[in-house]
Write a protein that holds these residues in place. Sequence first.
Motif, PDB file in Angstrom:
ATOM      1  N   ARG A 254      44.057  74.590  43.324  1.00 10.38           N
ATOM      2  CA  ARG A 254      45.505  74.751  43.472  1.00 10.38           C
ATOM      3  C   ARG A 254      46.011  74.026  44.714  1.00 10.38           C
ATOM      4  O   ARG A 254      47.027  73.346  44.683  1.00 10.38           O
TER       5      ARG A 254
ATOM      6  N   ASP B 277      40.647  80.706  36.907  1.00 15.32           N
ATOM      7  CA  ASP B 277      41.123  80.048  38.122  1.00 15.32           C
ATOM      8  C   ASP B 277      40.229  80.427  39.286  1.00 15.32           C
ATOM      9  O   ASP B 277      40.274  81.534  39.778  1.00 15.32           O
TER      10      ASP B 277
ATOM     11  N   GLY C  62      43.780  68.782  40.824  1.00 17.47           N
ATOM     12  CA  GLY C  62      44.130  70.094  40.299  1.00 17.47           C
ATOM     13  C   GLY C  62      43.661  70.355  38.882  1.00 17.47           C
ATOM     14  O   GLY C  62      44.276  71.129  38.157  1.00 17.47           O
TER      15      GLY C  62
END
Length: 107
Positions: free
Chosen positions: A61, A102, A79
Motif C-alpha cells: 500500500r 492484504d 502496489g
Amino acid sequence: MPASALFHVTSHGDAYPAAARPADWRTYAACAGLPDETVFAHRPGPALPALRACAVCPVRRRCLETVAPAESWFDGVSGGRLWRNGKEVRLPAGLAPDLTVDHSDHS
C-alpha cells in the motif's frame, strides 16, 4: 525495487549505500533485489516475479501511495499492479497473483 533506489545521492552528486541512511519503507519491499527489467517491465510476462512479490509484500500500500502511478505516468509494477504510462495494464486471466489477502502495511 530498482537498484538505483538502493543508493542515496547527495546534493553534491556523491552516492552512498542505502544502509548508511535510515531505513525507509523500500527496505521492507518484497521486490528488493529484483532486477530493474522486472520491476519496470512493460508486459505481464516479464513483470510476473515482481507481481508475485507484491502478493506477499508488507509495504504494498505504501508503494502504491508513494509511486502514485496514475499521477506520475509510471511504467512498471507498483502496489501489486502493472502500470504503463500511468494506466493499469489488464493481466490475462490466470496470470495475476492472488492479492486478495492484504499483507501490506496499514500506515
